[in-house]
Design a protein around this motif. Structure first.
Motif, PDB file in Angstrom:
ATOM      1  N   VAL A  32      -7.813  -3.111  -3.547  1.00 45.99           N
ATOM      2  CA  VAL A  32      -6.820  -3.400  -2.508  1.00 45.99           C
ATOM      3  C   VAL A  32      -7.136  -4.770  -1.927  1.00 45.99           C
ATOM      4  O   VAL A  32      -8.292  -5.080  -1.643  1.00 45.99           O
ATOM      5  CB  VAL A  32      -6.865  -2.338  -1.383  1.00 45.99           C
ATOM      6  CG1 VAL A  32      -5.901  -2.688  -0.274  1.00 45.99           C
ATOM      7  CG2 VAL A  32      -6.565  -0.957  -1.934  1.00 45.99           C
TER       8      VAL A  32
ATOM      9  N   TYR B 225      -1.797  -4.849   3.438  1.00 47.64           N
ATOM     10  CA  TYR B 225      -2.589  -4.520   2.264  1.00 47.64           C
ATOM     11  C   TYR B 225      -1.692  -4.611   1.035  1.00 47.64           C
ATOM     12  O   TYR B 225      -0.555  -4.147   1.063  1.00 47.64           O
ATOM     13  CB  TYR B 225      -3.143  -3.090   2.349  1.00 47.64           C
ATOM     14  CG  TYR B 225      -4.175  -2.900   3.425  1.00 47.64           C
ATOM     15  CD1 TYR B 225      -5.469  -3.385   3.258  1.00 47.64           C
ATOM     16  CD2 TYR B 225      -3.860  -2.223   4.588  1.00 47.64           C
ATOM     17  CE1 TYR B 225      -6.430  -3.204   4.244  1.00 47.64           C
ATOM     18  CE2 TYR B 225      -4.812  -2.040   5.575  1.00 47.64           C
ATOM     19  CZ  TYR B 225      -6.097  -2.524   5.401  1.00 47.64           C
ATOM     20  OH  TYR B 225      -7.041  -2.338   6.370  1.00 47.64           O
TER      21      TYR B 225
ATOM     22  N   VAL C 165      -8.213   3.450   2.534  1.00 43.60           N
ATOM     23  CA  VAL C 165      -8.521   2.014   2.554  1.00 43.60           C
ATOM     24  C   VAL C 165      -9.538   1.720   3.646  1.00 43.60           C
ATOM     25  O   VAL C 165     -10.525   1.005   3.420  1.00 43.60           O
ATOM     26  CB  VAL C 165      -7.239   1.163   2.741  1.00 43.60           C
ATOM     27  CG1 VAL C 165      -7.589  -0.286   3.058  1.00 43.60           C
ATOM     28  CG2 VAL C 165      -6.372   1.228   1.504  1.00 43.60           C
TER      29      VAL C 165
ATOM     30  N   LEU D 248       0.818  -1.208   0.000  1.00 46.81           N
ATOM     31  CA  LEU D 248       0.000   0.000   0.000  1.00 46.81           C
ATOM     32  C   LEU D 248       0.855   1.263   0.000  1.00 46.81           C
ATOM     33  O   LEU D 248       0.528   2.235  -0.684  1.00 46.81           O
ATOM     34  CB  LEU D 248      -0.942  -0.012   1.210  1.00 46.81           C
ATOM     35  CG  LEU D 248      -1.944   1.128   1.283  1.00 46.81           C
ATOM     36  CD1 LEU D 248      -2.866   1.120   0.071  1.00 46.81           C
ATOM     37  CD2 LEU D 248      -2.743   1.045   2.567  1.00 46.81           C
TER      38      LEU D 248
ATOM     39  N   VAL E 288      -1.683  -4.092  -3.361  1.00 47.14           N
ATOM     40  CA  VAL E 288      -2.377  -3.430  -4.466  1.00 47.14           C
ATOM     41  C   VAL E 288      -1.884  -4.020  -5.785  1.00 47.14           C
ATOM     42  O   VAL E 288      -0.686  -3.954  -6.088  1.00 47.14           O
ATOM     43  CB  VAL E 288      -2.113  -1.904  -4.441  1.00 47.14           C
ATOM     44  CG1 VAL E 288      -2.807  -1.216  -5.607  1.00 47.14           C
ATOM     45  CG2 VAL E 288      -2.555  -1.304  -3.113  1.00 47.14           C
TER      46      VAL E 288
END
Length: 77
Positions: free
Chosen positions: A45, A52, A36, A18, A54
């Motif tokens: 995500v 997290y 988020v 992230l 992406v």
């Protein structure tokens, strides 16, 4: 925070953290985590355990660098 160059963006792996995605978008980590949590991050995500991730494809689309008609992008893949 120095923005990622086009070359650096195209060299990203299939999935990034992230903070890396936020850096590519020009926003800070705190804002990214806030977006988020609110469900407002502009690309998909994935939550993997406590982290997290992406997918880079969505990030590149958001930044206007999605593969398609640009021959330079086709060579980079």
């Amino acid at each position: 925070m120095k923005a990622l160059s086009r070359k650096e963006l195209l060299a990203l792996p299939a999935v990034v953290g992230l903070v890396t995605a936020a850096h590519a978008m020009g926003i800070g980590r705190t804002r990214a985590f806030e977006l988020v949590r609110r469900g407002d991050f502009p690309v998909p995500v994935l939550r993997v355990g406590v982290t997290y991730r992406v997918p880079t494809a969505g990030l590149l689309r958001l930044l206007g660098l999605a593969p398609g008609g640009d021959p330079e992008l086709k060579q980079a893949s």
